[in-house]
Design a protein around this motif. Structure first.
Motif, PDB file in Angstrom:
ATOM      1  N   LEU A  28      27.406  39.897   0.841  1.00 16.32           N
ATOM      2  CA  LEU A  28      26.191  39.067   0.903  1.00 16.32           C
ATOM      3  C   LEU A  28      26.344  37.939   1.919  1.00 16.32           C
ATOM      4  O   LEU A  28      25.424  37.663   2.692  1.00 16.32           O
ATOM      5  N   MET A  29      27.498  37.302   1.929  1.00 12.44           N
ATOM      6  CA  MET A  29      27.731  36.226   2.894  1.00 12.44           C
ATOM      7  C   MET A  29      27.703  36.760   4.324  1.00 12.44           C
ATOM      8  O   MET A  29      27.142  36.119   5.221  1.00 12.44           O
ATOM      9  N   ALA A  30      28.292  37.917   4.558  1.00 16.14           N
ATOM     10  CA  ALA A  30      28.279  38.515   5.895  1.00 16.14           C
ATOM     11  C   ALA A  30      26.861  38.837   6.332  1.00 16.14           C
ATOM     12  O   ALA A  30      26.498  38.618   7.498  1.00 16.14           O
ATOM     13  N   LEU A  31      26.029  39.335   5.428  1.00 12.90           N
ATOM     14  CA  LEU A  31      24.642  39.644   5.771  1.00 12.90           C
ATOM     15  C   LEU A  31      23.855  38.379   6.098  1.00 12.90           C
ATOM     16  O   LEU A  31      23.044  38.364   7.035  1.00 12.90           O
ATOM     17  N   ILE A  32      24.087  37.319   5.342  1.00 10.60           N
ATOM     18  CA  ILE A  32      23.393  36.052   5.604  1.00 10.60           C
ATOM     19  C   ILE A  32      23.804  35.490   6.958  1.00 10.60           C
ATOM     20  O   ILE A  32      22.961  35.060   7.748  1.00 10.60           O
ATOM     21  N   ILE A  33      25.090  35.506   7.241  1.00  7.29           N
ATOM     22  CA  ILE A  33      25.576  35.002   8.529  1.00  7.29           C
ATOM     23  C   ILE A  33      25.015  35.842   9.668  1.00  7.29           C
ATOM     24  O   ILE A  33      24.594  35.315  10.698  1.00  7.29           O
ATOM     25  N   ARG A  34      24.983  37.149   9.499  1.00  4.67           N
ATOM     26  CA  ARG A  34      24.439  38.042  10.527  1.00  4.67           C
ATOM     27  C   ARG A  34      22.967  37.724  10.798  1.00  4.67           C
ATOM     28  O   ARG A  34      22.535  37.668  11.950  1.00  4.67           O
ATOM     29  N   LYS A  35      22.205  37.487   9.736  1.00  2.00           N
ATOM     30  CA  LYS A  35      20.789  37.154   9.892  1.00  2.00           C
ATOM     31  C   LYS A  35      20.621  35.837  10.639  1.00  2.00           C
ATOM     32  O   LYS A  35      19.767  35.715  11.510  1.00  2.00           O
TER      33      LYS A  35
END
Length: 51
Positions: A13-20
């Motif tokens: 989830l953190m990786a997806l948020i950072i990617r966004k």
């Protein structure tokens, strides 16, 4: 074992948020979404340093 699953889910989830956030930044979208007219950091928007 359950701890690793929970940590893995949180990490994804953190990786997806950072990617966004990175994609939004590269496309020139502001972080707050409310415009720059009353923002104290407006001079830093879009990479322009106005004085």
């Amino acid at each position: 074992m359950t701890d690793f699953i929970v940590i893995g889910i949180i990490g994804i989830l953190m990786a997806l948020i950072i990617r966004k956030r990175v994609k939004a930044c590269k496309s020139g979208e502001s972080g707050c979404g409310c415009g720059c007219s009353n923002c104290s950091s407006a001079r830093y928007c879009s990479g322009e340093h106005k004085q």
